[in-house]
Write a protein that holds these residues in place. Structure first.
Motif: not given
Length: 237
Positions: A107, A109, A112, A182, A186
């Motif tokens: 995941i 960040t 995101m 996430s 991407r």
């Protein structure tokens, strides 16, 4: 099922070996982060020289880690199903260089933040800390690139990103929905390099020259898998 927020400090950008690792254990319930284990950190001997750039960033020098356990002793428990981090792919590569074979769901960040705040001047972790948590940044950002502080900063930024995503109509309630978001974030919408830098992939696919360029990108062995997915989806539309 365990979720780590993970951060590593390394010897540099080329074949990076770990000099420090830090992690905390979290849960995501009803869109809120709960820390179930506070951040912990450990230094390692990377078994190769630390670059000057990395010393200037992390302030970890060769002599600081000469007596620490080798980075190859780092272990990621098999119970860890999710890894959260800012540019987590880099950290995962560092773990693999240490011999870690277990690969959790990643995941990111950074992905995101780029998706949710596309016009923000910078998507670096400390920049996001200043954006979301100005007072914390003013007081503690000087500790950035100490892995244990970066865990705390990532946790704060992650919580704010979840709130922002949900305010925009996304539905992040638990760690699996966070992972799915996430993954979606991407997939790029615009090219970030080359002759068509800054142009929308979907719009390029609608022109003969642009479509030809996207098809050429798909033949390149080094293409990012998420970019490949974006190009293929645009060409199939």
């Amino acid at each position: 099922m365990t979720t780590y927020i993970l951060d590593t400090e390394t010897t540099g950008l080329v074949e990076p070996h770990m000099t420090e690792a830090a992690y905390s254990i979290i849960e995501v319930n009803n869109g809120k982060i709960e820390v179930t284990q506070a951040p912990r950190s450990k230094r390692f001997n990377p078994l190769k020289p630390i670059s000057l750039g990395s010393m200037a960033t992390s302030h970890i020098c060769d002599e600081d880690v000469a007596q620490e356990p080798p980075h190859t002793e780092f272990r990621l428990p098999s119970s860890v199903q999710y890894l959260v981090g800012h540019n987590i792919d880099f950290d995962m590569a560092v773990l693999k260089n240490a011999g870690v074979t277990h690969t959790p769901k990643l995941i990111c960040t950074k992905a995101m933040s780029s998706y949710l705040l596309p016009t923000l001047e910078s998507h670096k972790l400390v920049s996001l800390l200043y954006y979301f948590h100005r007072q914390v940044a003013r007081e503690q950002a000087k500790h950035a690139h100490a892995a244990i502080y970066d865990i705390y900063f990532t946790q704060l930024v992650l919580g704010s990103l979840i709130e922002l995503a949900n305010s925009q109509g996304h539905n992040i309630t638990d760690v699996e929905s966070l992972y799915q978001f996430s993954e979606m974030a991407r997939i790029p919408t615009h090219l970030s390099f080359g002759k068509y830098k800054g142009q929308a992939i979907k719009e390029l696919a609608a022109t003969s020259d642009g479509a030809g360029y996207l098809k050429w990108l798909l033949t390149q062995d080094s293409i990012d898998p998420y970019l490949a997915q974006a190009c293929q989806q645009a060409l199939d539309a």
